[in-house]
Design a protein around this motif. Structure first.
Motif, PDB file in Angstrom:
ATOM      1  N   SER A   1       4.078 -65.923   8.752  1.00 37.58           N
ATOM      2  CA  SER A   1       2.965 -66.280   9.628  1.00 37.58           C
ATOM      3  C   SER A   1       3.533 -66.939  10.877  1.00 37.58           C
ATOM      4  O   SER A   1       4.747 -67.038  11.060  1.00 37.58           O
ATOM      5  CB  SER A   1       2.024 -67.247   8.898  1.00 37.58           C
ATOM      6  N   SER A   2       2.624 -67.414  11.771  1.00 40.21           N
ATOM      7  CA  SER A   2       3.085 -68.088  12.979  1.00 40.21           C
ATOM      8  C   SER A   2       3.573 -69.497  12.682  1.00 40.21           C
ATOM      9  O   SER A   2       4.210 -70.129  13.514  1.00 40.21           O
ATOM     10  CB  SER A   2       1.951 -68.144  14.016  1.00 40.21           C
ATOM     11  N   GLY A   3       3.263 -70.015  11.457  1.00 40.14           N
ATOM     12  CA  GLY A   3       3.699 -71.348  11.088  1.00 40.14           C
ATOM     13  C   GLY A   3       4.866 -71.295  10.134  1.00 40.14           C
ATOM     14  O   GLY A   3       5.789 -70.496  10.272  1.00 40.14           O
ATOM     15  N   ARG A   4       4.798 -72.118   9.088  1.00 42.85           N
ATOM     16  CA  ARG A   4       5.894 -72.218   8.143  1.00 42.85           C
ATOM     17  C   ARG A   4       5.672 -71.370   6.886  1.00 42.85           C
ATOM     18  O   ARG A   4       6.569 -71.231   6.063  1.00 42.85           O
ATOM     19  CB  ARG A   4       6.090 -73.678   7.722  1.00 42.85           C
ATOM     20  N   TRP A   5       4.458 -70.826   6.731  1.00 46.04           N
ATOM     21  CA  TRP A   5       4.136 -70.071   5.530  1.00 46.04           C
ATOM     22  C   TRP A   5       4.574 -68.619   5.671  1.00 46.04           C
ATOM     23  O   TRP A   5       4.611 -68.057   6.760  1.00 46.04           O
ATOM     24  CB  TRP A   5       2.634 -70.113   5.236  1.00 46.04           C
ATOM     25  N   GLY A   6       4.892 -68.030   4.517  1.00 47.85           N
ATOM     26  CA  GLY A   6       5.241 -66.628   4.500  1.00 47.85           C
ATOM     27  C   GLY A   6       5.027 -66.057   3.114  1.00 47.85           C
ATOM     28  O   GLY A   6       4.668 -66.756   2.166  1.00 47.85           O
ATOM     29  N   ALA A   7       5.231 -64.741   2.986  1.00 45.62           N
ATOM     30  CA  ALA A   7       5.080 -64.053   1.708  1.00 45.62           C
ATOM     31  C   ALA A   7       6.372 -63.319   1.392  1.00 45.62           C
ATOM     32  O   ALA A   7       7.099 -62.892   2.284  1.00 45.62           O
ATOM     33  CB  ALA A   7       3.912 -63.079   1.760  1.00 45.62           C
ATOM     34  N   ARG A   8       6.666 -63.179   0.075  1.00 45.97           N
ATOM     35  CA  ARG A   8       7.875 -62.473  -0.352  1.00 45.97           C
ATOM     36  C   ARG A   8       7.513 -61.421  -1.385  1.00 45.97           C
ATOM     37  O   ARG A   8       6.739 -61.673  -2.332  1.00 45.97           O
ATOM     38  CB  ARG A   8       8.858 -63.444  -0.994  1.00 45.97           C
ATOM     39  N   ILE A   9       8.053 -60.239  -1.236  1.00 49.71           N
ATOM     40  CA  ILE A   9       7.988 -59.173  -2.234  1.00 49.71           C
ATOM     41  C   ILE A   9       9.423 -58.773  -2.526  1.00 49.71           C
ATOM     42  O   ILE A   9      10.150 -58.356  -1.614  1.00 49.71           O
ATOM     43  CB  ILE A   9       7.185 -57.962  -1.737  1.00 49.71           C
ATOM     44  N   ASP A  10       9.860 -58.910  -3.805  1.00 48.14           N
ATOM     45  CA  ASP A  10      11.256 -58.678  -4.142  1.00 48.14           C
ATOM     46  C   ASP A  10      11.367 -57.718  -5.314  1.00 48.14           C
ATOM     47  O   ASP A  10      10.522 -57.712  -6.233  1.00 48.14           O
ATOM     48  CB  ASP A  10      11.951 -59.986  -4.552  1.00 48.14           C
ATOM     49  N   GLY A  11      12.408 -56.913  -5.259  1.00 48.81           N
ATOM     50  CA  GLY A  11      12.815 -56.130  -6.414  1.00 48.81           C
ATOM     51  C   GLY A  11      14.074 -56.742  -6.998  1.00 48.81           C
ATOM     52  O   GLY A  11      14.986 -57.113  -6.268  1.00 48.81           O
ATOM     53  N   ILE A  12      14.126 -56.864  -8.346  1.00 47.10           N
ATOM     54  CA  ILE A  12      15.220 -57.544  -9.007  1.00 47.10           C
ATOM     55  C   ILE A  12      15.873 -56.599  -9.998  1.00 47.10           C
ATOM     56  O   ILE A  12      15.190 -55.842 -10.703  1.00 47.10           O
ATOM     57  CB  ILE A  12      14.729 -58.792  -9.760  1.00 47.10           C
ATOM     58  N   ILE A  13      17.193 -56.642 -10.104  1.00 48.03           N
ATOM     59  CA  ILE A  13      17.920 -55.950 -11.160  1.00 48.03           C
ATOM     60  C   ILE A  13      18.902 -56.935 -11.765  1.00 48.03           C
ATOM     61  O   ILE A  13      19.646 -57.604 -11.048  1.00 48.03           O
ATOM     62  CB  ILE A  13      18.636 -54.679 -10.635  1.00 48.03           C
ATOM     63  N   ASP A  14      18.825 -57.061 -13.115  1.00 52.65           N
ATOM     64  CA  ASP A  14      19.748 -57.923 -13.847  1.00 52.65           C
ATOM     65  C   ASP A  14      20.636 -57.036 -14.703  1.00 52.65           C
ATOM     66  O   ASP A  14      20.141 -56.210 -15.498  1.00 52.65           O
ATOM     67  CB  ASP A  14      18.994 -58.907 -14.752  1.00 52.65           C
ATOM     68  N   ASP A  15      21.929 -57.180 -14.541  1.00 54.70           N
ATOM     69  CA  ASP A  15      22.879 -56.388 -15.310  1.00 54.70           C
ATOM     70  C   ASP A  15      23.552 -57.325 -16.305  1.00 54.70           C
ATOM     71  O   ASP A  15      24.316 -58.212 -15.907  1.00 54.70           O
ATOM     72  CB  ASP A  15      23.904 -55.750 -14.371  1.00 54.70           C
ATOM     73  N   ASN A  16      23.248 -57.133 -17.646  1.00 56.35           N
ATOM     74  CA  ASN A  16      23.702 -58.079 -18.670  1.00 56.35           C
ATOM     75  C   ASN A  16      24.451 -57.356 -19.776  1.00 56.35           C
ATOM     76  O   ASN A  16      23.997 -56.318 -20.271  1.00 56.35           O
ATOM     77  CB  ASN A  16      22.514 -58.788 -19.318  1.00 56.35           C
TER      78      ASN A  16
END
Length: 526
Positions: A142-157
């Motif tokens: 946004s124009s301020g300090r707020w924002g949004a996140r969309i993430d893809g995650i892969i865990d290799d175990n």
């Protein structure tokens, strides 16, 4: 295996933080919350999990940062005894935030790092799995300090708890959430900079006075920075002999001149400085000359004195002397020498504190009639150098004057006529001058020592003819000189005695007609 990997990860994190401190660590700090769906690898025999989590991130250098997150979700084993499991992974990642220009309202986030997955409640011997994780995300700001996140995650175990020792599993996650920037911008690191200002930028301060200059600081967006946050504040002067300054920017004017005052400090390891020009005006000063006029005889000297002092009575040093007519009177260091009769002006000049002054005085040089006597043919026979008895009275007059006046100095100068060889005449003139000197010393008797050093001698042979009468010298072989020619040239066969004026020595050339025109008898000297 898990303890070793966790320990190595902590050491790597500490090294990264230590290195990052010199690169602007913490220019951006953000926190966030998210919801995540995780598709579990079938090999670990656990249902997919949904959960919630929180994250925190900090910038390390420019777009580079580190980020940690933890989430909690519920799932169930797909094999007997089908226990309920709490899925609680923790991730630590290094991130690269790449803003989309020119708007900088969105950024691509790439990350990679360590994951520790906890399967609380699993019936196998170990509830923990260590692995590597990767992240690909999109941040919308946004124009301020707020924002949004969309993430893809892969865990290799690796999953030795449910598989062979060499087996691995990959869990895939999709998360969405919000972020809030505690410091810096949402999508990018706000590159910090600041400036230091000194007020006023230039000032004039009277000698001996103080002035407090004002220092202020602001960041690159002109937001004020408290001066207590400016570290290592120091101030200096380019010329401490003109003006000094303390570290609070208090300036003290010392003496006339210009100095640059510079103050500097450090904020977040960035050093900045500010300068101001200080001018100390010159004090009032004055030039005096004494006496304002003077006179003396030609050949004598006069003493003048000049002094330049400022308002503190400080002596400003030597002055420059000059004469309007050095042929009449010359001057050196205030001592005037009269060279010829007449009047002229002498001047003392001084430049100090950027200004000049001069004072003048009038000098009168008075002509002096020197005593002179010529011992002509009545004292010497033709071609002889013996003083005759008839000339003794004249020498006694000269001697009497020397005895009466201890400062009287004389010049004995020998001459001949133009008859005869030039070399011979030069020798004869010198012999005649020496004879006169010897006769004077002999006449002085016991007082000879008092006059000896006051007599100088010179000779000119036939150079200085004063009576151009008689036939010309016929040249060799020369006939006998006739009585008529002897009589015509008699005035040239002479020894002249001259009073030496102050500062004068034996002449090096013939006396001028003007010198011969003005003279006194030795008997009239006082």
């Amino acid at each position: 295996m898990s303890k070793r990997l966790v320990g190595m990860t902590l050491l790597a994190a500490m090294a990264a933080v230590s290195t990052a401190k010199a690169q602007g660590l913490g220019e951006r700090i953000e926190v966030g919350a998210f919801g995540q769906f995780t598709k579990m690898d079938e090999k670990i025999r656990i249902d997919n999990a949904a959960g919630i989590g929180a994250r925190a991130g900090i910038s390390v250098y420019k777009w580079l940062g580190v980020e940690g997150d933890i989430q909690v979700g519920s799932t169930k084993a797909t094999r007997a005894p089908n226990e309920d499991i709490t899925y609680r992974p923790f991730r630590g990642l290094a991130t690269l935030t790449i803003p989309f220009v020119p708007s900088k309202k969105a950024a691509l986030v790439l990350g990679a790092g360590y994951v520790n997955s906890v399967y609380a409640g699993r019936s196998t011997a170990n509830e923990y799995e260590d692995g590597m994780t990767g992240l690909l995300g999109l941040k919308l700001c946004s124009s301020g300090r707020w924002g949004a996140r969309i993430d893809g995650i892969i865990d290799d175990n690796p999953s030795p708890n449910e598989q062979d020792v060499t087996g691995t599993s990959r869990n895939l996650g999709l998360r969405a959430g919000v972020t809030y920037a505690l410091r810096g911008g949402c999508a990018t690191v706000e590159q910090f900079d600041w400036s230091l200002k000194m007020d006023p930028a230039a000032a004039t301060i009277a000698r001996g006075s103080n002035r407090q200059f004002a220092l202020s600081a602001a960041d690159m967006k002109a937001r004020p920075i408290e001066m207590r946050k400016v570290m290592n504040q120091t101030c200096s002067s380019s010329d401490a002999s003109v003006a000094t300054v303390d570290n609070s920017a208090k300036v003290t004017a010392v003496k006339y001149g210009t100095a640059t005052i510079t103050c500097k400090g450090i904020v977040k390891k960035i050093e900045r400085s500010a300068s101001s020009t200080v001018t100390v005006p010159p004090p009032a000063w004055n030039l005096t000359l004494s006496p304002t006029s003077g006179s003396t005889d030609v050949g004598k000297t006069l003493a003048f004195a000049a002094k330049a002092v400022d308002a503190d009575n400080a002596d400003l040093g030597a002055v420059t002397w000059s004469s309007a007519n050095a042929s009449i009177a010359s001057i050196s260091n205030g001592n005037v020498t009269c060279n010829a009769a007449g009047s002229t002006t002498i001047t003392a000049a001084k430049t100090a504190y950027g200004s000049s002054q001069s004072k003048s005085a009038t000098v009168e040089c008075k002509a002096v009639e020197a005593a002179r006597v010529a011992l002509d043919e009545t004292l010497f026979n033709f071609d002889k150098a013996i003083v005759l008895k008839s000339g003794m009275d004249t020498l006694k007059v000269v001697l009497d004057a020397m005895m009466r006046m201890p400062s009287l100095r004389i010049s004995v100068e020998g001459h001949t006529d133009w008859y005869g060889d030039e070399a011979y005449n030069s020798k004869l003139a010198k012999t005649r001058a020496a004879a006169v000197m010897a006769t004077l010393i002999k006449l002085a008797g016991k007082d000879a020592a008092s006059i000896k050093d006051r007599i100088v001698s010179s000779s000119f042979g036939e150079q200085c003819i004063i009576a151009p009468n008689g036939d010309a010298d016929p040249g060799p072989p020369r006939p006998r000189v006739s009585k008529a020619n002897k009589a015509a040239q008699a005035p040239n066969r002479r020894v002249e005695i001259w009073q030496l004026l102050d500062g004068k020595g034996a002449p090096t050339s013939c006396r001028s007609a003007a010198e011969r025109a003005g003279h006194l008898p030795f008997g009239e000297l006082k």
